[in-house]
Design an enzyme around this catalytic site. Structure first.
Site, PDB file in Angstrom:
ATOM      1  N   ASP A   1      73.806  75.820 136.271  1.00  0.00           N
ATOM      2  CA  ASP A   1      74.646  76.956 136.639  1.00  0.00           C
ATOM      3  C   ASP A   1      74.178  77.517 137.966  1.00  0.00           C
ATOM      4  O   ASP A   1      73.060  77.246 138.419  1.00  0.00           O
ATOM      5  CB  ASP A   1      74.556  78.057 135.571  1.00  0.00           C
ATOM      6  CG  ASP A   1      75.408  77.737 134.352  1.00  0.00           C
ATOM      7  OD1 ASP A   1      76.291  76.886 134.480  1.00  0.00           O
ATOM      8  OD2 ASP A   1      75.165  78.318 133.291  1.00  0.00           O
TER       9      ASP A   1
ATOM     10  N   ASP B   1      74.490  79.824 129.777  1.00  0.00           N
ATOM     11  CA  ASP B   1      74.117  81.148 129.288  1.00  0.00           C
ATOM     12  C   ASP B   1      75.163  81.755 128.356  1.00  0.00           C
ATOM     13  O   ASP B   1      74.858  82.691 127.626  1.00  0.00           O
ATOM     14  CB  ASP B   1      73.869  82.105 130.452  1.00  0.00           C
ATOM     15  CG  ASP B   1      75.055  82.175 131.410  1.00  0.00           C
ATOM     16  OD1 ASP B   1      76.094  81.548 131.109  1.00  0.00           O
ATOM     17  OD2 ASP B   1      74.946  82.845 132.448  1.00  0.00           O
TER      18      ASP B   1
ATOM     19  N   ASP C   1      41.243  56.913 117.041  1.00  0.00           N
ATOM     20  CA  ASP C   1      42.418  57.609 116.537  1.00  0.00           C
ATOM     21  C   ASP C   1      42.338  59.110 116.798  1.00  0.00           C
ATOM     22  O   ASP C   1      43.000  59.626 117.689  1.00  0.00           O
ATOM     23  CB  ASP C   1      42.581  57.341 115.041  1.00  0.00           C
ATOM     24  CG  ASP C   1      43.224  55.991 114.773  1.00  0.00           C
ATOM     25  OD1 ASP C   1      43.789  55.428 115.716  1.00  0.00           O
ATOM     26  OD2 ASP C   1      43.141  55.515 113.636  1.00  0.00           O
TER      27      ASP C   1
END
Length: 1041
Positions: free
Chosen positions: A207, A554, A654
């Site tokens: 926008d 928005d 791990d």
């Protein structure tokens, strides 16, 4: 239903009657201005009289808010049938998996299968060996059982080591760590998957208002007389780099052209050059001649009124030392106020001066104000001396106004004129009050004080953020509801609109066929006057092309586009709750620059997982092969690494490795590469090169020590042989410790310590691993099957472990192309089914003939029975008219609101619902339907035969996909066809030989934004991928701009 100020509208309807009803529908439609509602009967009469009804709106939209007036409206839709309800329903969908998660699932399955196969093979081999030695085992059944149990434990241990149980932990840790840090960068992550998806975004649809700009109108430029100016700069040139303004003094002299090279000055410097008399006049013109007033919003003082007047008042307060507005107006003796009139385009106030004279202050549209002037202020730096307005002055001021307009500034002219008495002698007075003059009679021979330019300025750092995105291979597009000129000016200023780019208005975008849209979208940079449906259509087209799309929004009406995108960004300040619910990430500061931070953290997440994989796969392969070989070759079926030792190694590779490697923060260099496509392998060739090289080195070292250590080190005693076993284990662990540093880099760079001081987790984990290993060797004893080592043996372990780093440097020096050339064709990556991110994407992967037939059957389903008569006027576009999907910016059945009576439906605007039937239409329909039900039942069968036969011949009533039908642009005159239409503009800096459009977008195998020939020019130095895209070049352009 009755409406009053402050009401939130829960349903859709048609306004019946009321007084001055105005609604704020910004949350529902994105329109920021208040909309006045007209009664439905009044609008109907206007339609019958063929009057202009463009601004007459009788529709009440759910999600809006009543701000003024009262009224009554007829409810037409409630719940899920209202526009707000349909928007909310469109947000309901199942959870999606990201490309990274899908790839990790596949990889984890492969690793687990290989580990299970290795464990099973080891068990079979050792079990056969156990059976052959069964008769020679001393100790009876108990000893034999213990021997078998040892075989089984080693096999199970291999499976445990091979299964990557730390992989989900690494992903979760990386995402959790990134989301926590992103919150500090004003990114609130609602969905974890959005974090890693954003790292490979290829295009951003942003926008304008509030995201790229500050959503606060302010005075950014101005001219008093023709001698003093500020904010004076020429139109931005996208091909030039951004440089700070160097002006230090006010510009003085006559302006001859809008595109000048005059030095710009700051507003503070400009005001400092003005005389006190001019400052006072300018302050009065702004403060007194205004209807805005002071108020409070969110606990802070602010101005309330039109955006233009609040911008002028803020300018006067910040730079002209204006006090409270009420005090300024109370101190002035106001004798007449002329309110703003849309016909005159101005407003005025008359005040009585201390010397007994009167002064009329006027402000309004600059072009009209200039026409009313015959004099101009001579020098604002001295006093209010006037001079006649010459033709050169008019041309200069006209050039200034034109220049401001080209920069999308709203220009306001400020005039004044002094009178000896009020009303002036010879001027008619108003009938109802003789003390007031007729304004139109005195509005002449004015003195021109100045002109100011008002704009919603860019946010600080937006231009740099856009350039950072372009450097990272991410194309930024502006999608806004503003007019084309304003959108282009802002896009140029923030470097979105560049040579080779196209700017188009929403109505024109909707008129294009799908093929034409696909041809033009790779170069599309600005979509102005767009509707929410336009934004969603753009997102869908981009995703069909293989782009990974991020969208900002928005309003409530942006929710479908936010959901349709791979990553949706909502505004934390200006965004509605619906938009936030539909988004994956919330921008807490509504700033575009925060999106760049999201890209960096997204890439850091992807890199963290790959770093962990590079390390874990190396340990996996080495541990499994070493355990297998030593287990098979051992006389007692025991491995060189015991089960407990393997579990410690498993803990290292791990849990600890996940904590250490998954918490690396992003570095600035992370934006120096292109995003990875969705089809990119999880483990790259460079990673495989490092994995295989380290595996070979580690296996050679451990196997040499295991099989030849006794001879090489001349060990004879039982203690020395026990130390040899511990030496192998210790060396193996130290190689993993140093290899963790190698795994911090995924490319062929040598700096493995980059940013290491910013990762306290990595440093802490290394200390814990080293301390744990030392303790295990020193005091592990029987629990870990270790004995203490002497100084020389510790040195052997450390040196052999440290050599992993020089070995990694040698491996990185081997060119990737050489490795690729040595790989047999049999192992080359074959085309695999694309990873499905969502059910919506799966729609595009239907086999084309089946997809066509499916749509045709859906079409027939809609028209079965007696409704075939609709074909008379719906045959041209049956899919768009009858099926629930829509490509245009119009409101579809899925997200529609009552259709406005403007009649603005273009040829592609097919989503709106049919108008309700009138009595006349019912009669005509009844006459048309005067046929038997048998005929009606026979119709679909005949239509079915026709459709199938037509499909075989190549015709279909449904729009063909990907080039099978519909108009298209040609490479020869495609650019001319674009430029010949209103509402479509090509950047003026585009090369004359650049065709702008992509002739065959369906033939492009990669996202168009990642191919330099298919995207606008911007200042990146990234080379295009080596994909076979040479056949699809549409023109050469230098990307080094």
């Amino acid at each position: 239903m009755h409406l009053e100020p402050g009401d939130l509208i829960p349903v859709d309807g048609i306004f019946i009657s009321g007084h001055n009803l105005k609604c704020d529908e910004s949350s529902a439609t994105g329109e920021s201005d208040l909309l006045k509602k007209y009664g439905g009967e009044e609008v109907f009469r206007a339609i019958e009289a063929h009057e202009n009804i463009g601004k007459m709106d009788p529709f009440i939209v759910s999600g809006g808010k009543v701000t003024e007036g009262i009224g009554t409206f007829l409810v037409t839709a409630v719940g899920v049938n209202s526009s707000h309800g349909k928007t909310m329903m469109s947000l309901r969908e199942d959870a999606q998996t990201t490309p990274l998660q899908s790839k990790l699932n596949v990889l984890a399955e492969y690793i687990a299968k290989l580990g299970l196969a290795a464990g099973l093979l080891l068990f079979v081999c050792t079990f056969i060996k156990f059976l052959t030695q069964l008769h020679s085992i001393q100790g009876g059944a108990k000893a034999k059982g213990q021997q078998f149990l040892q075989v089984f434990i080693v096999a199970v241990t291999i499976v445990v080591v091979a299964v990557p149980e730390g992989l989900p932990l690494a992903v979760t840790l990386a995402l959790a760590f990134a989301t926590t840090r992103m919150l500090k960068d004003n990114n609130l992550v609602r969905l974890l998957r959005a974090c890693e998806t954003m790292g490979n975004a290829t295009t951003i649809c942003s926008d304008k208002t509030g995201t790229l700009t500050q959503n606060k109108m302010s005075v950014v430029a101005g001219t008093l007389g023709t001698a003093s100016r500020f904010g004076d700069k020429s139109s931005p040139d996208s091909s030039q780099p951004i440089s700070p303004t160097k002006g230090k003094s006010a510009v003085k002299g006559k302006q001859t052209a809008p595109e000048h090279d005059a030095s710009d000055v700051s507003t503070t410097e400009f005001v400092s050059t003005l005389s006190d008399e001019v400052k006072s006049l300018l302050t009065q013109s702004i403060a007194i001649n205004s209807t805005a007033f002071e108020g409070e919003e969110d606990g802070h003082g602010t101005f309330i009124g039109s955006k233009t007047e609040t911008a002028l008042l803020s300018f006067a307060r910040d730079y002209l030392a204006m006090g409270p507005v009420n005090e300024e107006r109370s101190n002035a003796n106001i004798v007449q106020v002329v309110p703003f009139d849309s016909g005159r385009k101005c407003m005025a106030s008359v005040i009585k001066l201390e010397n007994g004279r009167y002064r009329m202050l006027v402000k309004g549209a600059s072009e009209i104000m200039l026409e009313r002037c015959t004099k101009i202020i001579l020098d604002p730096a001295k006093d209010l001396a006037e001079t006649p307005l010459t033709r050169d002055n008019v041309e200069s001021l006209t050039g200034i106004i034109t220049n401001y307009a080209s920069r999308s500034l709203r220009t306001i002219g400020i005039l004044f004129r002094d009178f000896d008495q009020w009303p002036p002698k010879g001027t008619p007075s108003q009938e109802d009050d003789p003390k007031l003059a007729v304004f139109d009679k005195v509005f002449k021979d004015m003195v021109f004080l100045g002109v100011v330019g008002i704009q919603d300025p860019l946010r600080v750092g937006v231009a740099e953020a856009v350039l950072a995105c372009q450097k990272a291979g991410v194309v930024v597009r502006m999608v806004t509801g503003d007019n084309l000129m304003t959108a282009k000016a802002i896009a140029e200023e923030c470097r979105i609109y560049t040579p080779g780019g196209v700017a188009i208005e929403g109505p024109q975008f909707r008129k294009l066929s799908k093929i034409q849209q696909n041809q033009m979208i790779p170069r599309l940079q600005v979509l102005a006057r767009s509707s929410p449906k336009d934004k969603k259509t753009l997102v869908e087209r981009l995703r069909e092309m293989g782009e990974t799309v991020a969208v900002t929004g928005d309003g409530t009406n942006d929710a479908p586009a936010l959901k349709a995108a791979d990553v949706g960004f909502s505004m934390g300040i200006a965004g509605t709750e619906v938009a936030k619910e539909a988004s994956a990430i919330i921008l807490m500061d509504d700033n575009f620059a925060s999106i760049v931070k999201a890209i960096m953290w997204g890439r850091a997440v992807n890199d963290a997982v790959k770093k962990f994989l590079q390390f874990q796969v190396t340990v996996n392969i080495t541990a499994v092969v070493l355990t297998f070989i030593s287990g098979v070759s051992s006389n007692d079926e025991t491995s060189v690494l015991t089960a407990v030792q393997l579990l410690w190694v498993n803990l290292i590779m791990d849990t600890f490795a996940a904590l250490a490697l998954a918490t690396d923060p992003p570095t600035p260099s992370i934006l120096d590469r292109k995003p990875e496509p969705k089809s990119a392998p999880l483990i790259t060739l460079t990673m495989w090169k490092m994995i295989v090289g380290q595996c070979i080195y580690q296996l050679v070292v451990t196997l040499v020590l295991y099989f030849g250590g006794k001879t090489i080190l001349s060990y004879q005693t039982e203690r020395e042989l026990g130390q040899l076993q511990t030496l192998v284990f210790n060396t193996f662990v130290w190689m993993q410790i140093f290899n963790q540093y190698n795994s911090r880099r995924l490319d062929n760079g040598f700096n493995i310590f980059e940013g290491i001081l910013n990762n306290y987790f990595f440093i802490g984990i290394q200390i814990i691993i080293v301390a744990g290993q030392v303790m295990i060797v020193l005091v592990g004893g029987k629990a870990f099957s270790t004995v203490r080592l002497n100084g020389a043996q510790w040195a052997y372990s450390l040196v052999l472990g440290f050599l992993s780093i020089p070995i990694a440097i040698i491996i990185r020096l081997i060119p990737d192309e050489l490795i690729r050339s040595l790989i047999p064709n049999y192992f080359e990556r074959r085309a695999t089914p694309q990873i499905q991110v969502s059910d919506e994407e799966r729609h595009y992967d239907w086999i084309k003939p089946i997809e066509d037939l499916r749509e045709e059957l859906s079409f027939l389903k809609k028209i079965r029975g007696g409704r075939l008569n609709m074909l008379k006027y719906k045959l041209q576009h049956p899919r768009e008219t009858l099926l629930p999907r829509s490509r245009s910016g119009s409101r579809s059945r899925a997200s529609s609101i009552p259709q406005t009576p403007t009649g603005e439906h273009s040829g592609s605007d097919f989503g709106g619902s049919l108008a309700p039937p009138t009595p006349e239409s019912r009669k005509s329909t009844t006459r048309r339907r005067g046929r038997s039900r048998s005929n009606s039942a026979f119709g679909p069968a005949a239509a079915m035969a026709g459709v199938i036969a037509g499909s075989i011949a190549g015709w279909s009533p449904i729009e063909r996909r990907d080039g099978d039908g519909g108009p298209r642009f040609s490479s020869i005159d495609g650019r001319a066809a674009l430029e010949g239409q209103d509402g479509i503009e090509v950047h003026p800096g585009t090369d004359a030989n650049d065709p702008v459009i992509v002739e065959d977008p369906a033939a492009i195998q990669h996202p168009p934004s990642q191919l330099s020939e298919n995207r606008p020019a911007f200042g990146d130095t990234l080379a295009p991928p080596k994909a076979s895209s040479s056949n699809h070049r549409i023109g050469h352009r230098d990307d080094s701009q």
